[in-house]
Design an enzyme around this catalytic site. Structure first.
Site, PDB file in Angstrom:
ATOM      1  N   ARG A 167      12.799  40.003 -20.275  1.00 51.23           N
ATOM      2  CA  ARG A 167      11.537  40.677 -19.970  1.00 51.23           C
ATOM      3  C   ARG A 167      11.754  41.994 -19.234  1.00 51.23           C
ATOM      4  NH1 ARG A 167       6.917  36.315 -18.586  1.00 51.23           N
ATOM      5  NH2 ARG A 167       5.747  38.113 -19.273  1.00 51.23           N
TER       6      ARG A 167
ATOM      7  N   LYS B 213      -2.655  21.820  -7.268  1.00 56.21           N
ATOM      8  CA  LYS B 213      -1.516  21.385  -8.053  1.00 56.21           C
ATOM      9  C   LYS B 213      -1.116  19.980  -7.610  1.00 56.21           C
ATOM     10  CE  LYS B 213       2.722  23.478  -9.882  1.00 56.21           C
ATOM     11  NZ  LYS B 213       3.682  24.595  -9.723  1.00 56.21           N
TER      12      LYS B 213
ATOM     13  N   GLU C 288       9.834  40.407 -13.667  1.00 58.80           N
ATOM     14  CA  GLU C 288      11.241  40.694 -13.920  1.00 58.80           C
ATOM     15  C   GLU C 288      11.517  42.187 -14.046  1.00 58.80           C
ATOM     16  OE1 GLU C 288      10.524  36.485 -14.972  1.00 58.80           O
ATOM     17  OE2 GLU C 288       9.507  38.374 -15.491  1.00 58.80           O
TER      18      GLU C 288
END
Length: 640
Positions: free
Chosen positions: A399, A285, A371
């Site tokens: 969610r 990243k 979640e």
């Protein structure tokens, strides 16, 4: 294919068809240019930088090997899609990213034919890709479907549900696991690349299928022994046992920044006439930009910055951020109460819980992009006498809604939901806007719903949640800066279900729920200039509603207007229900409920979005005159 010239290659790549005209040898130079263009664009607009820099080579390789847009390329989440946008005809607009009227920060079907599926919340790509693959087979087509999903997104249950289904169905589907945290992969090198290339080849894949068929004819004891030996060896040499068990052919890990490794593997899996395949690619990243590579979050999300130094622009305001105020308030409460714990679903810095974790590392839990699990995990903590704060963006809590209903609300467990990003959020657009939580939580029996009008109220409401120990509660607050009010030393629990009068007036009553209170006060000032005196009230609670306050405002005023940063079916609906039950409308009250419009509002500055939504001071004044049967034009009041 022609050899590259000194002219920037990227200038000649307007679509992936142009990219595919280049020789393999030109692609590293193109990658350098694409990385530089991505950095320069995000420096002007802000946005998600690190994820895109990590997939520059992968993006080029995918569009080079696959025939997009006929071959479907699905980016999970979409944070990493900026290089993809540049290569797919949107370079001329890339400096409008996340701006009003500009490009979305995520993939978006309405934006380009190269975006076959809109992305926002994570872990959806494999499910969508499987749907496309089944549709392809039903229609008798032969295109490829490729899903790119990160290792973080792979932690969500939905990704495994999709893989389980895909493995059982055996549709031809390609999943690229972009592992940018080295969370799964062993070290990557030449031998690994060679094994991946070998393992993805048609000969190996066919041979393995023959082996499976042969094994079915062997005595079971011998079959089990061989299977154990193969899996043991595969664990050492190639990895991927879990994915194989789910029915995927696994190859990898391979270096996601080495095109000499990527291209042959992708060509092999493209040409393999076999069921689902997972290609494990390891990337870095922030690759290629030193400030991002050395940043703790790899420049996941940035504001505008200086390319030379990486220094990000600082806010000109000294007003504190709501997220930070929440975290500081929770830390103060946790110092007084060792039962307070905090739960986040892969958003520690976004919710401020990174600060809580520094203070109380053993009492802060990041469960990953999960979640559903976060909600029920918090419910389990609550059953044992702890005081969990499930700190989740309003839009992300959607969610875990089934768990909110069944595992929290029905059992009346005192889980404390702290809903960051309530209302419109600016550059992230509709996918991250917390528009619906008042409606979807308010319909659940027993919930206490609060909305902070300013940063001082937020401090008191955190203390209020700590004190609520017999039922679930939810506190909503926006992204961004507070309004600069005087802050209390510590929070004091509020009386449940009681609002407050902020300004006394006469004919007009403005009842605010949340941070539109500041706009209501501005509107009251403007109304005063027209000779109209307005009462301004802060509801504080949507549930239980302050019925006495609502009825008093209705009784003493000709016009009552509610204002909230949420959808229809929320606070205004509860007020209307109360007024109807008490027969107030029979007495001629002029009532209006100001809510977010019934559309998804595209990204812009928050102020511009609220103006577009009709929830700023100017719109409130106009609504008052509409209720009175008048309108405002050129600064004067005219009869309608």
């Amino acid at each position: 294919m022609s050899e590259p010239s000194d002219t920037p290659l990227l200038d000649g790549v307007h679509t992936p068809a142009d990219l595919r005209k280049l020789p393999d040898s030109a692609l590293p130079k193109l990658a350098e240019e694409l990385r530089r263009e991505t950095i320069n664009a995000v420096a002007k607009t802000g946005g998600h930088l690190g994820a895109g820099l990590g997939v520059v080579e992968l993006t080029i390789a995918l569009h080079y090997v696959f025939d997009t847009p006929d071959d479907r390329l699905i980016w999970d989440v979409g944070h990493q899609s900026y290089p993809h946008k540049i290569l797919t005809g949107r370079r001329d607009r890339i400096r409008t990213l996340r701006q009003g009227g500009g490009l979305s920060g995520f993939t978006k079907r309405a934006e380009s034919e190269y975006d076959p599926f809109g992305a926002a919340h994570s872990s959806t790509s494999i499910s969508a890709g499987l749907g496309m693959a089944v549709a392809r087979d039903l229609a008798g087509r032969n295109n490829n479907v490729v899903c790119v999903i990160g290792d973080g997104a792979m932690s969500a249950g939905m990704a495994y549900e999709a893989m389980n289904n895909a493995g059982a169905r055996n549709e031809r589907l390609i999943v690229i696991l972009n592992d940018n945290d080295m969370s799964i992969a062993p070290p990557v090198g030449a031998m690994s690349a060679y094994l991946s290339r070998l393992g993805s080849g048609r000969t190996f894949l066919k041979l393995r299928d023959v082996g499976k068929q042969l094994a079915e004819r062997l005595p079971k004891a011998l079959d089990r022994a061989i299977t154990r030996a193969v899996e043991h060896a595969r664990g050492y040499v190639m990895g991927g046992t879990l994915f194989e068990e789910l029915g995927f052919h696994y190859c990898g890990p391979i270096d996601g920044h080495n095109l000499d490794h990527l291209l042959p593997v992708l060509r092999n899996v493209r040409d393999a006439d076999i069921g689902p395949i997972l290609v494990h690619v390891v990337t870095q990243k922030g690759k290629g930009y030193a400030p991002a590579e050395t940043s703790a979050d790899k420049y996941h999300g940035v504001v505008k910055f200086d390319v030379a130094t990486g220094a990000q622009q600082k806010s000109k305001s000294n007003a504190p951020q709501y997220t930070k105020i929440f975290a500081q308030s929770l830390i103060k409460e946790a110092r007084k109460d060792d039962k307070i714990v905090a739960v986040t679903a892969a958003m520690p810095s976004g919710t401020g819980l990174d600060l809580f974790a520094e203070a109380f590392p053993a009492r802060c839990f990041d469960v990953g992009i999960a979640e559903q699990h976060a909600v029920t995990f918090a419910a389990g903590l609550a059953t044992e006498g702890f005081k969990p704060f499930a700190t989740i963006y309003s839009t992300f809590l959607q969610r875990g809604y089934d768990q909110v209903v069944h595992d929290v609300a029905i059992q009346q467990l005192p889980v404390r939901f702290a809903l960051d990003r309530a209302g419109l959020v600016g550059a992230d657009g509709p996918t991250h806007a917390g528009a619906f939580d008042v409606a979807y939580l308010g319909c659940l029996p027993g919930f206490v719903l609060m909305a902070a009008a300013d940063e001082a109220e937020l401090v008191h409401m955190v203390a209020t949640q700590v004190a609520i120990d017999d039922r679930p509660s939810a506190l909503r607050y926006p992204r961004g800066e507070g309004v600069g009010v005087t802050m209390p030393e510590e929070g004091v629990p509020l009386e449940i279900g009681k609002g407050r009068i902020v300004r006394e007036g006469g004919k007009i009553a403005l009842l605010s729920y949340g941070t539109r209170l500041a706009e209501c006060l501005k509107a009251a000032d403007e109304l005063a200039a027209f000779g109209l005196s307005a009462t301004v009230a802060d509801a504080r609670f949507a549930k239980p509603l302050d019925t006495d306050l609502v009825l008093r405002l209705a009784r003493d005023h000709e016009v009552l207007i509610t204002i909230e940063e949420g959808s229809v079916g929320g606070f205004g609906a509860y007020v209307m229900q109360t007024l109807a039950e008490h027969g107030v409308f029979d007495r001629g009250l002029k009532f209006r409920a100001m809510v977010l419009p019934d559309v998804f509002i595209d990204q812009d500055s928050p102020n511009a979005m609220y103006a577009k939504a009709g929830l700023d001071a100017k719109s409130i004044v106009a609504k008052v005159f509409e209720a009175l049967g008048k309108n405002v034009a050129a600064g004067t009041v005219k009869l309608a």
